[in-house]
Design a protein around this motif. Structure first.
Motif, PDB file in Angstrom:
ATOM      1  N   UNK A 132       0.821  -1.205   0.000  1.00 37.23           N
ATOM      2  CA  UNK A 132       0.000   0.000   0.000  1.00 37.23           C
ATOM      3  C   UNK A 132       0.858   1.261   0.000  1.00 37.23           C
ATOM      4  N   UNK A 133       0.458   2.205  -0.855  1.00 39.89           N
ATOM      5  CA  UNK A 133       1.201   3.461  -0.976  1.00 39.89           C
ATOM      6  C   UNK A 133       0.837   4.403   0.166  1.00 39.89           C
ATOM      7  N   UNK A 134       1.696   5.427   0.347  1.00 43.52           N
ATOM      8  CA  UNK A 134       1.498   6.372   1.448  1.00 43.52           C
ATOM      9  C   UNK A 134       0.141   7.062   1.383  1.00 43.52           C
ATOM     10  N   UNK A 135      -0.368   7.286   0.165  1.00 39.77           N
ATOM     11  CA  UNK A 135      -1.620   8.053   0.069  1.00 39.77           C
ATOM     12  C   UNK A 135      -2.864   7.161   0.090  1.00 39.77           C
ATOM     13  N   UNK A 136      -2.683   5.875   0.341  1.00 42.84           N
ATOM     14  CA  UNK A 136      -3.861   5.016   0.418  1.00 42.84           C
ATOM     15  C   UNK A 136      -4.427   5.034   1.835  1.00 42.84           C
ATOM     16  N   UNK A 137      -5.731   4.737   1.967  1.00 44.31           N
ATOM     17  CA  UNK A 137      -6.314   4.702   3.322  1.00 44.31           C
ATOM     18  C   UNK A 137      -5.661   3.605   4.170  1.00 44.31           C
ATOM     19  N   UNK A 138      -5.704   3.796   5.488  1.00 49.53           N
ATOM     20  CA  UNK A 138      -5.342   2.730   6.421  1.00 49.53           C
ATOM     21  C   UNK A 138      -6.529   1.765   6.439  1.00 49.53           C
ATOM     22  N   UNK A 139      -6.239   0.473   6.287  1.00 46.93           N
ATOM     23  CA  UNK A 139      -7.322  -0.512   6.207  1.00 46.93           C
ATOM     24  C   UNK A 139      -7.384  -1.299   7.509  1.00 46.93           C
ATOM     25  N   UNK A 140      -8.494  -1.137   8.242  1.00 47.65           N
ATOM     26  CA  UNK A 140      -8.630  -1.844   9.517  1.00 47.65           C
ATOM     27  C   UNK A 140      -9.848  -2.766   9.453  1.00 47.65           C
ATOM     28  N   UNK A 141      -9.940  -3.699  10.400  1.00 49.30           N
ATOM     29  CA  UNK A 141     -11.077  -4.617  10.432  1.00 49.30           C
ATOM     30  C   UNK A 141     -11.343  -5.048  11.859  1.00 49.30           C
ATOM     31  N   UNK A 175      -4.809   8.102  15.323  1.00 52.75           N
ATOM     32  CA  UNK A 175      -4.662   8.484  13.914  1.00 52.75           C
ATOM     33  C   UNK A 175      -4.420   9.987  13.790  1.00 52.75           C
ATOM     34  N   UNK A 176      -5.223  10.746  14.560  1.00 50.11           N
ATOM     35  CA  UNK A 176      -5.098  12.212  14.494  1.00 50.11           C
ATOM     36  C   UNK A 176      -3.741  12.691  14.954  1.00 50.11           C
ATOM     37  N   UNK A 177      -3.284  12.084  16.015  1.00 57.10           N
ATOM     38  CA  UNK A 177      -1.992  12.490  16.558  1.00 57.10           C
ATOM     39  C   UNK A 177      -0.899  12.295  15.503  1.00 57.10           C
ATOM     40  N   UNK A 178      -0.953  11.169  14.823  1.00 56.57           N
ATOM     41  CA  UNK A 178       0.016  10.900  13.751  1.00 56.57           C
ATOM     42  C   UNK A 178      -0.161  11.910  12.620  1.00 56.57           C
ATOM     43  N   UNK A 179      -1.417  12.204  12.308  1.00 54.29           N
ATOM     44  CA  UNK A 179      -1.734  13.098  11.195  1.00 54.29           C
ATOM     45  C   UNK A 179      -1.259  14.530  11.480  1.00 54.29           C
ATOM     46  N   UNK A 180      -1.553  15.033  12.677  1.00 51.33           N
ATOM     47  CA  UNK A 180      -1.197  16.431  12.970  1.00 51.33           C
ATOM     48  C   UNK A 180       0.308  16.595  13.203  1.00 51.33           C
ATOM     49  N   UNK A 181       0.977  15.511  13.550  1.00 48.28           N
ATOM     50  CA  UNK A 181       2.427  15.606  13.748  1.00 48.28           C
ATOM     51  C   UNK A 181       3.176  15.322  12.455  1.00 48.28           C
ATOM     52  N   UNK A 184       4.578  11.467  10.821  1.00 48.74           N
ATOM     53  CA  UNK A 184       5.946  11.008  11.026  1.00 48.74           C
ATOM     54  C   UNK A 184       6.029   9.495  10.870  1.00 48.74           C
ATOM     55  N   UNK A 185       6.995   9.062  10.094  1.00 54.87           N
ATOM     56  CA  UNK A 185       7.188   7.625   9.898  1.00 54.87           C
ATOM     57  C   UNK A 185       6.285   7.019   8.831  1.00 54.87           C
ATOM     58  N   UNK A 186       5.468   7.845   8.193  1.00 54.50           N
ATOM     59  CA  UNK A 186       4.601   7.337   7.124  1.00 54.50           C
ATOM     60  C   UNK A 186       3.587   6.338   7.650  1.00 54.50           C
ATOM     61  N   UNK A 187       3.170   5.424   6.781  1.00 55.11           N
ATOM     62  CA  UNK A 187       2.164   4.425   7.186  1.00 55.11           C
ATOM     63  C   UNK A 187       2.650   3.625   8.387  1.00 55.11           C
ATOM     64  N   UNK A 188       3.944   3.289   8.359  1.00 55.09           N
ATOM     65  CA  UNK A 188       4.533   2.518   9.449  1.00 55.09           C
ATOM     66  C   UNK A 188       4.351   3.266  10.768  1.00 55.09           C
ATOM     67  N   UNK A 189       4.573   4.572  10.724  1.00 53.28           N
ATOM     68  CA  UNK A 189       4.417   5.402  11.927  1.00 53.28           C
ATOM     69  C   UNK A 189       2.982   5.368  12.417  1.00 53.28           C
ATOM     70  N   UNK A 190       2.056   5.423  11.481  1.00 55.60           N
ATOM     71  CA  UNK A 190       0.636   5.391  11.846  1.00 55.60           C
ATOM     72  C   UNK A 190       0.307   4.062  12.526  1.00 55.60           C
ATOM     73  N   UNK A 191       0.797   2.964  11.944  1.00 56.89           N
ATOM     74  CA  UNK A 191       0.503   1.640  12.507  1.00 56.89           C
ATOM     75  C   UNK A 191       1.134   1.464  13.881  1.00 56.89           C
ATOM     76  N   UNK A 192       2.298   2.088  14.091  1.00 51.88           N
ATOM     77  CA  UNK A 192       2.918   2.043  15.422  1.00 51.88           C
ATOM     78  C   UNK A 192       2.013   2.723  16.443  1.00 51.88           C
ATOM     79  N   UNK A 193       1.449   3.844  16.031  1.00 48.94           N
ATOM     80  CA  UNK A 193       0.517   4.560  16.924  1.00 48.94           C
ATOM     81  C   UNK A 193      -0.705   3.700  17.222  1.00 48.94           C
TER      82      UNK A 193
END
Lengths: 610, 227
Positions: A132-141, A175-181, A184-193
């Motif tokens: 998945x590219x950086x601009x694709x949605x995060x896919x959760x289930x 998600x927001x925290x990652x987004x407003x900061x 950082x770290x791209x998708x990987x950073x988001x998933x860490x959060x």
């Protein structure tokens, strides 16, 4: 997007137009967290799902978030979208799914997983999480399928275990925290959060090792932020789960077309085959006063003429005896009927059914599950022949003429005597009927092949091979007193496939992918199921379905889902499995003795009853 | 007590035009209930709301003026009914007015004699379509080009009560008055098919709009709400 040219060409176009009464439209440009709630089946199925309505309202109540809906397009609509190169879109805004921050799938049924892949593909998203590219949605289930999500691990960025009411807000915050900061770290950073949120499982942060015999050797964190075990989320108090103030009222007739109020969550009967009974523990009742208030609110705000009191076993509510007749009384004069989803096999339940059936007299449904007392003890289904016959006696006395009985075949320790007993039961039901009326009842025997599920005492059990299930179906048919008994059975090949996916590991994801690529969709729909394509998909993936479905597991086996914790201890499940083989029952903990399943201490919650 | 009956005039646009007849009936009944209006129910084991449409509306069709009647368990002023219903109707449905139906008067559906339709036909020549309308009206008989499956093609000519084309920006607007209801009902798509054939062009893809439903009055067709 403009559907004017497509809609005249598809069946039930109202599936795709949205804008129902109660649908929420928010401004994408002003809303930082945009979630598309995705249900991998058709609109009419998805809109019957109460959990979706609850999450929709919870997310849309936030100023920083919006939630829209998307359902699996039926075959005809998929063909039109593909022909025009149009991406799959959300109902409220008509925007393509790629315009959203998060795609959130709900996993209600294993046989909807090819639809999930198809929806990702129609959305023009990468199917595989790692691609998945950086601009694709995060896919959760989330949903019950998340208790063994391994077959979907290659495709989903993060799973959510357990009840969504609280964790959805924590997910949005992360998600927001990652987004407003600055992301950082791209998708990987988001998933860490996200992985830091309790109850969230990011499969890419775990390594699966396999033993020489093909079983899982270990599932271990491969990332410092990943917990060794992910524990499900529960809400301690069901009264904090609020129903939508302004529920969506579909234009189309949906499967459960009524105002829904959840009266209790969890079940402690302890049926050993039942995954819901294990993973939704503990039992938490909603206070009767709140149920009445919500029933009134939901009926007034939807305009429905039927009230559904939902739960795994509604007549278990400690106030059911007073509450149900009171609701029928309060709303009956306005043409409203009350429906109880499934009835316990006892006279009390028939009494309640009688209290609510003043408006419409439909059939009664009971689930004895097995034909003999011996086998019902094995599965811990606390129903006796006497219970069943006195209950039906009561029902026929009260004037019911149609009865449906659910049975399973292929249960552990089952013999031909147990199958013959299903027919004997049918004959005795007809005898009981003749005490009250001439002729015969309209008796339906619904027969399902048993599918062993993860996190149940039967998770060690090897499902009977296909040929044996087919033989057992025939044995039951021959046992029936005559052709007038309606025998409703499910395709055993579908039960086999369910058993593979239910207890599958990550490698099963390859077969899912191939099956989808070969055109499998809507596998749970009888007319769409293509078992031949699935056979090809397994063969090409180098996987043996029998390894997953039919193999008996031993005590030491590491399951692909052992790192996911529903609160019920594996040691308790093993003990229950042993007891079942000795034919020993276990009591319902609601009536006194704790059976030591472990859910209350491990989740710091308790039973909430009246 | 007999229920009080009201006639209801309503319009249907996007997205409600994609809803089938039974779903529309349910949506209307639910809106009436949400509005707290005392909808009457039939007696018996399977009570159903007293709500019936004058003439079913095909999926995909919009309507400027359609009609239904509702039975109410107690009287409500038509103006109040209309206002309360409008506050609860889903997007795409609008209540235009309500009026009392006298006790014992025939059902709206029993009075319907004809319906009028309008279709935009972009890129067409109004003159050519006017000539085609004339040819259709002059024909002695016209078999239905889109007969129902398994049925023989009916003669549509006696069911076409009016047919004309007028110029609008970018093309033409075709207006039709077709027999409907208690008499034989002609479908507008069938008549458009005939017209397209007569003009040697393909029929327009856009939606057909129902512009009104008419009843047979003593001196000719009148709007259903005035019948």
């Amino acid at each position: 997007m403009d559907l004017t040219d497509i809609l005249p060409l598809v069946e039930k176009p109202a599936r795709y137009v949205g804008n129902e009464f109660g649908a929420v439209r928010k401004d994408h440009a002003r809303t930082p967290v945009r979630i598309a709630f995705a249900f991998p089946d058709v609109y009419e199925v998805g809109m019957s799902h109460l959990g979706g309505h609850i999450l929709y309202a919870a997310i849309n109540s936030r100023d920083d978030s919006l939630c829209e809906r998307v359902f699996a397009p039926w075959i005809d609509m998929e063909a039109q979208l593909r022909k025009l190169g149009q991406p799959l879109f959300a109902l409220e805004s008509g925007l393509p799914l790629r315009a959203f921050s998060i795609l959130a799938f709900t996993l209600q049924y294993e046989m909807s997983y090819t639809n999930l892949l198809n929806m990702l593909d129609l959305a023009q998203c990468s199917l595989f999480s790692e691609a998945r590219a950086e601009d694709e949605p995060i896919v959760i289930a989330g949903g019950p399928g998340a208790y063994n999500p391994e077959p979907l691990a290659p495709f989903i960025d993060a799973f959510v275990l357990g009840e969504g009411e609280e964790v959805i807000h924590e997910l949005i915050s992360a998600y927001r925290q990652w987004d407003v900061q600055g992301r950082r770290g791209g998708r990987q950073g988001c998933l860490e959060g996200l992985a830091a949120v309790p109850g969230v499982y990011v499969p890419a942060f775990y390594r699966v090792d396999y033993a020489a015999d093909g079983t899982v050797a270990a599932v271990e964190p491969a990332h410092p932020g990943a917990p060794a075990r992910v524990r499900k989320r529960v809400i301690a108090d069901l009264s904090t789960s609020v129903l939508p103030q302004h529920p969506i009222v579909p234009y189309l007739e949906v499967v459960h077309d009524r105002a829904l109020v959840e009266v209790l969550r969890g079940c402690t009967h302890g049926c050993r085959f039942c995954q819901a009974g294990m993973v939704y523990r503990p039992v938490r009742e909603r206070p009767a006063g709140q149920i009445e208030q919500l029933a009134d609110q939901m009926l007034r705000r939807t305009g429905c003429d039927e009230l559904g009191l939902t739960s795994l076993s509604t007549t278990d509510h400690s106030m059911a005896g007073e509450l149900v007749p009171r609701l029928a009384e309060a709303h009956g004069s306005r043409g409203v009927s009350v429906s109880l989803p499934s009835l316990r096999v006892d006279a009390f339940s028939v009494g309640l059914a009688q209290a609510v059936q003043r408006v419409r007299k439909t059939g009664l449904t009971f689930a004895p599950e097995a034909g003999t007392q011996r086998l019902r003890d094995v599965i811990n289904k606390n129903v006796s022949d006497t219970d069943l016959l006195t209950t039906l006696d009561e029902a026929f006395r009260a004037g019911w003429k149609a009865v449906k009985l659910y049975f399973m075949i292929g249960l552990p320790t089952e013999t031909d005597a147990d199958l013959q007993a299903i027919g004997d039961t049918a004959a005795r039901v007809e005898e009981v009927f003749r005490r009250h009326a001439k002729g015969r009842p309209r008796l339906t025997i619904s027969l399902a092949a048993f599918v062993p599920k993860p996190h149940t005492p039967f998770q060690w059990f090897g499902q009977d091979p296909l040929a044996e299930l087919a033989r057992r179906q025939v044995a039951v048919r021959r046992s029936l007193p005559g052709r007038h008994v309606i025998l409703d059975w499910h395709d055993a090949r579908l039960s086999l496939l369910e058993a593979v996916v239910a207890r599958g590991d990550r490698r099963v994801g390859q077969a899912l992918h191939r099956a989808w690529a070969k055109g499998c969709r809507f596998d749970g729909w009888r007319e769409r199921f293509r078992p031949g394509l699935w056979d090809e998909a397994f063969a090409e993936s180098g996987l043996d379905p029998g390894f997953y479905a039919n193999r008996q597991r031993g005590e030491a086996e590491v399951f692909p889902w052992d790192h996911l914790d529903p609160g019920v201890a594996k040691a308790f499940l093993w003990e229950e499995w042993k007891r079942s083989q000795r034919g020993e029952t276990s009591p319902d903990c609601r009536h006194g003795r704790c059976t030591g399943c472990g859910v209350c201490p491990s989740l710091s919650v308790g039973l909430v009853t009246g | 007590m007999n229920p009080v009956r009201l006639g209801v005039e309503f319009a249907r646009g996007e997205p409600a035009r994609w809803v089938g007849h039974l779903d529309l009936a349910r949506a209307m009944a639910r809106a009436v209930r949400r509005a707290g209006l005392p909808l009457a129910y039939s007696q018996g084991f399977n009570p159903h709301p007293k709500l019936s449409f004058a003439l079913p509306l095909a999926v995909g069709m919009t309507s400027r003026r359609d009609y239904l009647e509702v039975g109410l368990a107690e009287p409500v002023a038509p103006v109040e009914f209309s206002a309360r219903l409008n506050s609860q109707l889903p997007p795409g449905l609008t209540c235009l007015q309500a009026w009392p139906l006298p006790e014992g008067s025939p059902a709206l559906a029993a009075r319907v004699g004809a319906a009028t339709y309008a279709v935009r036909w972009p890129g067409s020549s109004p003159e050519a379509l006017t000539a085609a309308c004339r040819r259709v009206l002059e024909a002695p008989s016209l078999p239905d080009p889109l007969p129902r499956e398994g049925k023989t093609a009916r003669d549509l000519r006696p069911l076409i009560l009016g047919l004309e084309a007028q110029a609008i920006a970018g093309g033409a607007l075709v207006r039709m008055t077709l027999s409907a209801g208690t008499a034989s009902t002609a479908r507008p798509v069938s008549v458009l098919g005939l017209l397209a054939e007569a003009a040697g062009v393909t029929a327009p893809a856009g939606p057909v709009e129902r512009t009104g439903i008419l009843a047979q009055g003593p001196t000719g067709l009148v709007p259903l709400c005035d019948s």
